[in-house]
Structures are given as C-alpha cells and as structure tokens.
Design a protein around this motif. Structure first.
Motif, PDB file in Angstrom:
ATOM      1  N   SER A 192     -38.567  -0.942  46.195  1.00 17.75           N
ATOM      2  CA  SER A 192     -38.986  -2.337  46.901  1.00 17.75           C
ATOM      3  C   SER A 192     -37.791  -2.548  47.951  1.00 17.75           C
ATOM      4  O   SER A 192     -36.467  -2.656  47.544  1.00 17.75           O
ATOM      5  CB  SER A 192     -39.061  -3.162  45.952  1.00 17.75           C
ATOM      6  OG  SER A 192     -40.041  -2.949  45.202  1.00 17.75           O
TER       7      SER A 192
ATOM      8  N   GLU B 155     -47.003   7.369  34.441  1.00 18.15           N
ATOM      9  CA  GLU B 155     -45.983   6.425  35.051  1.00 18.15           C
ATOM     10  C   GLU B 155     -44.383   6.929  35.219  1.00 18.15           C
ATOM     11  O   GLU B 155     -43.743   5.959  35.977  1.00 18.15           O
ATOM     12  CB  GLU B 155     -46.101   5.082  33.872  1.00 18.15           C
ATOM     13  CG  GLU B 155     -47.379   4.377  34.367  1.00 18.15           C
ATOM     14  CD  GLU B 155     -47.483   3.115  33.631  1.00 18.15           C
ATOM     15  OE1 GLU B 155     -46.374   2.561  33.275  1.00 18.15           O
ATOM     16  OE2 GLU B 155     -48.524   2.658  32.991  1.00 18.15           O
TER      17      GLU B 155
ATOM     18  N   GLN C 217     -43.166   8.870  38.568  1.00 23.60           N
ATOM     19  CA  GLN C 217     -43.054   8.155  39.878  1.00 23.60           C
ATOM     20  C   GLN C 217     -41.933   7.034  39.791  1.00 23.60           C
ATOM     21  O   GLN C 217     -41.803   6.365  38.407  1.00 23.60           O
ATOM     22  CB  GLN C 217     -44.440   7.461  40.242  1.00 23.60           C
ATOM     23  CG  GLN C 217     -44.840   6.546  39.579  1.00 23.60           C
ATOM     24  CD  GLN C 217     -46.220   5.990  39.941  1.00 23.60           C
ATOM     25  OE1 GLN C 217     -46.972   6.794  40.687  1.00 23.60           O
ATOM     26  NE2 GLN C 217     -46.822   4.850  39.338  1.00 23.60           N
ATOM     27  N   ILE C 218     -41.597   6.378  40.715  1.00 25.14           N
ATOM     28  CA  ILE C 218     -40.612   5.281  40.742  1.00 25.14           C
ATOM     29  C   ILE C 218     -41.223   4.354  41.947  1.00 25.14           C
ATOM     30  O   ILE C 218     -41.525   4.807  43.040  1.00 25.14           O
ATOM     31  CB  ILE C 218     -39.304   5.398  40.919  1.00 25.14           C
ATOM     32  CG1 ILE C 218     -38.773   6.228  42.213  1.00 25.14           C
ATOM     33  CG2 ILE C 218     -38.694   6.370  39.686  1.00 25.14           C
ATOM     34  CD1 ILE C 218     -37.355   5.989  42.451  1.00 25.14           C
ATOM     35  N   THR C 219     -40.712   3.260  41.866  1.00 26.13           N
ATOM     36  CA  THR C 219     -41.051   2.323  42.958  1.00 26.13           C
ATOM     37  C   THR C 219     -39.635   1.808  43.602  1.00 26.13           C
ATOM     38  O   THR C 219     -38.788   1.429  43.065  1.00 26.13           O
ATOM     39  CB  THR C 219     -41.686   1.083  42.547  1.00 26.13           C
ATOM     40  OG1 THR C 219     -43.042   1.359  41.958  1.00 26.13           O
ATOM     41  CG2 THR C 219     -42.085  -0.035  43.663  1.00 26.13           C
TER      42      THR C 219
ATOM     43  N   PHE D 167     -42.407   5.481  51.807  1.00 25.59           N
ATOM     44  CA  PHE D 167     -41.146   5.169  51.795  1.00 25.59           C
ATOM     45  C   PHE D 167     -40.414   5.803  52.852  1.00 25.59           C
ATOM     46  O   PHE D 167     -39.682   5.142  53.426  1.00 25.59           O
ATOM     47  CB  PHE D 167     -40.696   5.729  50.490  1.00 25.59           C
ATOM     48  CG  PHE D 167     -39.059   5.723  50.332  1.00 25.59           C
ATOM     49  CD1 PHE D 167     -38.468   4.291  50.326  1.00 25.59           C
ATOM     50  CD2 PHE D 167     -38.513   6.814  50.394  1.00 25.59           C
ATOM     51  CE1 PHE D 167     -37.061   4.193  50.156  1.00 25.59           C
ATOM     52  CE2 PHE D 167     -37.059   6.622  50.291  1.00 25.59           C
ATOM     53  CZ  PHE D 167     -36.384   5.509  50.133  1.00 25.59           C
TER      54      PHE D 167
ATOM     55  N   GLY E 139     -43.287  10.871  49.181  1.00 23.32           N
ATOM     56  CA  GLY E 139     -43.228   9.537  49.446  1.00 23.32           C
ATOM     57  C   GLY E 139     -43.572   8.952  50.867  1.00 23.32           C
ATOM     58  O   GLY E 139     -42.655   8.360  51.478  1.00 23.32           O
TER      59      GLY E 139
ATOM     60  N   ASP F 111     -37.092   2.107  38.647  1.00 24.08           N
ATOM     61  CA  ASP F 111     -37.449   1.434  39.839  1.00 24.08           C
ATOM     62  C   ASP F 111     -36.068   0.677  40.387  1.00 24.08           C
ATOM     63  O   ASP F 111     -35.362   0.314  39.610  1.00 24.08           O
ATOM     64  CB  ASP F 111     -38.537   0.551  39.377  1.00 24.08           C
ATOM     65  CG  ASP F 111     -39.819   1.111  39.072  1.00 24.08           C
ATOM     66  OD1 ASP F 111     -40.751   0.385  38.705  1.00 24.08           O
ATOM     67  OD2 ASP F 111     -40.240   2.308  39.349  1.00 24.08           O
TER      68      ASP F 111
ATOM     69  N   ARG G  60     -43.211  10.025  44.141  1.00 24.48           N
ATOM     70  CA  ARG G  60     -43.825  10.563  42.956  1.00 24.48           C
ATOM     71  C   ARG G  60     -43.853  11.920  42.850  1.00 24.48           C
ATOM     72  O   ARG G  60     -43.649  12.444  44.093  1.00 24.48           O
ATOM     73  CB  ARG G  60     -45.198   9.920  42.708  1.00 24.48           C
ATOM     74  CG  ARG G  60     -46.247  10.462  43.692  1.00 24.48           C
ATOM     75  CD  ARG G  60     -47.492   9.567  43.399  1.00 24.48           C
ATOM     76  NE  ARG G  60     -48.392  10.332  44.323  1.00 24.48           N
ATOM     77  CZ  ARG G  60     -49.200  11.314  44.091  1.00 24.48           C
ATOM     78  NH1 ARG G  60     -49.062  11.969  42.771  1.00 24.48           N
ATOM     79  NH2 ARG G  60     -50.250  11.897  44.741  1.00 24.48           N
TER      80      ARG G  60
ATOM     81  N   ARG H  10     -43.024  -2.380  49.072  1.00 21.98           N
ATOM     82  CA  ARG H  10     -43.052  -1.519  47.928  1.00 21.98           C
ATOM     83  C   ARG H  10     -43.602  -0.221  48.130  1.00 21.98           C
ATOM     84  O   ARG H  10     -44.744  -0.137  48.452  1.00 21.98           O
ATOM     85  CB  ARG H  10     -43.851  -2.276  46.768  1.00 21.98           C
ATOM     86  CG  ARG H  10     -43.260  -3.469  46.462  1.00 21.98           C
ATOM     87  CD  ARG H  10     -44.182  -4.109  45.289  1.00 21.98           C
ATOM     88  NE  ARG H  10     -44.697  -3.380  44.300  1.00 21.98           N
ATOM     89  CZ  ARG H  10     -44.197  -2.988  42.917  1.00 21.98           C
ATOM     90  NH1 ARG H  10     -43.113  -3.655  42.564  1.00 21.98           N
ATOM     91  NH2 ARG H  10     -44.849  -2.198  42.038  1.00 21.98           N
ATOM     92  N   HIS H  11     -42.740   0.834  47.923  1.00 22.68           N
ATOM     93  CA  HIS H  11     -42.965   1.989  48.070  1.00 22.68           C
ATOM     94  C   HIS H  11     -42.783   2.993  47.111  1.00 22.68           C
ATOM     95  O   HIS H  11     -41.983   2.762  46.167  1.00 22.68           O
ATOM     96  CB  HIS H  11     -42.069   2.413  49.472  1.00 22.68           C
ATOM     97  CG  HIS H  11     -42.057   1.771  50.420  1.00 22.68           C
ATOM     98  ND1 HIS H  11     -43.129   1.570  51.502  1.00 22.68           N
ATOM     99  CD2 HIS H  11     -41.105   0.676  50.926  1.00 22.68           C
ATOM    100  CE1 HIS H  11     -42.893   0.649  52.420  1.00 22.68           C
ATOM    101  NE2 HIS H  11     -41.644   0.224  52.043  1.00 22.68           N
ATOM    102  N   THR H  12     -43.792   4.126  46.864  1.00 25.49           N
ATOM    103  CA  THR H  12     -43.554   4.940  45.512  1.00 25.49           C
ATOM    104  C   THR H  12     -43.137   6.131  45.999  1.00 25.49           C
ATOM    105  O   THR H  12     -43.779   6.743  47.036  1.00 25.49           O
ATOM    106  CB  THR H  12     -45.088   5.033  44.906  1.00 25.49           C
ATOM    107  OG1 THR H  12     -45.403   3.644  44.744  1.00 25.49           O
ATOM    108  CG2 THR H  12     -44.862   5.893  43.790  1.00 25.49           C
TER     109      THR H  12
END
Length: 146
Positions: A144, A137, A140-142, A83, A80, A55, A130, A126-128
């Motif tokens: 921000s 979990e 994927q990454i977040t 994003f 994404g 992240d 993936r 906040r955007h993912t």
C-alpha cells in the motif's frame, strides 16, 4: 522546511494535492535517493509452498529496495503490473549486474538467486505482488502506497 510550506501553499491556491513529506528534511544533492529518504527493505521469498512475504505500507516519495530471494525449490515468478506502474524503478541488480529498465511486469527465477529492485514509491493505492497462477493468500502480498 520553508520549501515544503511554500509548496503546500501553492498547491492549496492552485487546488492541487499536497505531496507527501519525504522521510528527511534535507536531502542534499542526492535528492530522493538520499540515504535519509530510504525506507526499510521489503523481503520476498520464492519457495515452493512457503509464504511470499508480509503486507507492507510504503510512503509516496520514499526510496525502497525490494529483495526477492528464490531458493530454487521450483521455477517461480512474481508479478504485479499495477505495482510496477505505481513506482519509479531506479535499478534491478542481479549477480552484481545493474539493469535500469523502463518498466517490468514480472520477474521469474529458474534457479536459486537474489534480485534487488530499488525504486521510489509514487502513485498511492493498494497493489498486489503474487506468484502467477497461485490462489493461496500466502502466495501474494499487498503493498500500500500512501
């Protein structure tokens, strides 16, 4: 410095938001793409069964490069849409070929390779990113944007 203070004063008078400060004071002719306005590269790894990445917190108005490396262990993609709509995409470089797209939703790798996406972070949130169809979990990454 004066320009930033003046912009903040005008924004306050008009009731609008104050923009985030860039990473450097004097960007010169290159503007947002100036080397002093560049954040650290964001590294993603597309590999069967391995974590995608970490992240990351980005600063609105700063320039970044997202490096996606696929090892060819499986046909994998990264998606994404939220994003990709929260940034201004400068270019995508694949095999030294520069592509300047209007927008993208995902990038898929059929073989091993590297894609570099350079962009300016714009819309806070906040955007993912993936791997499509994955539920883990680590797949994927977040990102921000502040």
């Amino acid at each position: 410095m004066f320009k930033r203070c003046a912009a903040a004063a005008v924004a306050l008078m008009l009731g609008g938001p104050v923009m985030a400060a860039p990473l450097c004071d004097e960007m010169g002719f290159a503007g947002l793409l100036a080397s002093c306005n560049r954040g650290e590269d964001i590294m993603l790894t597309l590999s069967s069964g391995k974590p995608l990445g970490e992240d990351t917190v980005l600063q609105s108005g700063a320039y970044y490069t997202l490096v996606i490396e696929a090892d060819g262990s499986a046909e994998l993609a990264v998606e994404g849409p939220s994003f990709f709509r929260a940034i201004w995409m400068n270019e995508i470089v694949i095999n030294k070929i520069e592509i300047r797209p209007m927008a993208i939703d995902s990038i898929e790798f059929d073989k091993a390779g590297v894609a570099e996406l350079s962009f300016v972070a714009i819309k806070p949130g906040r955007h993912t990113l993936r791997i499509p169809g994955s539920t883990g979990e680590t797949q994927q990454i977040t990102l921000s944007i502040q």
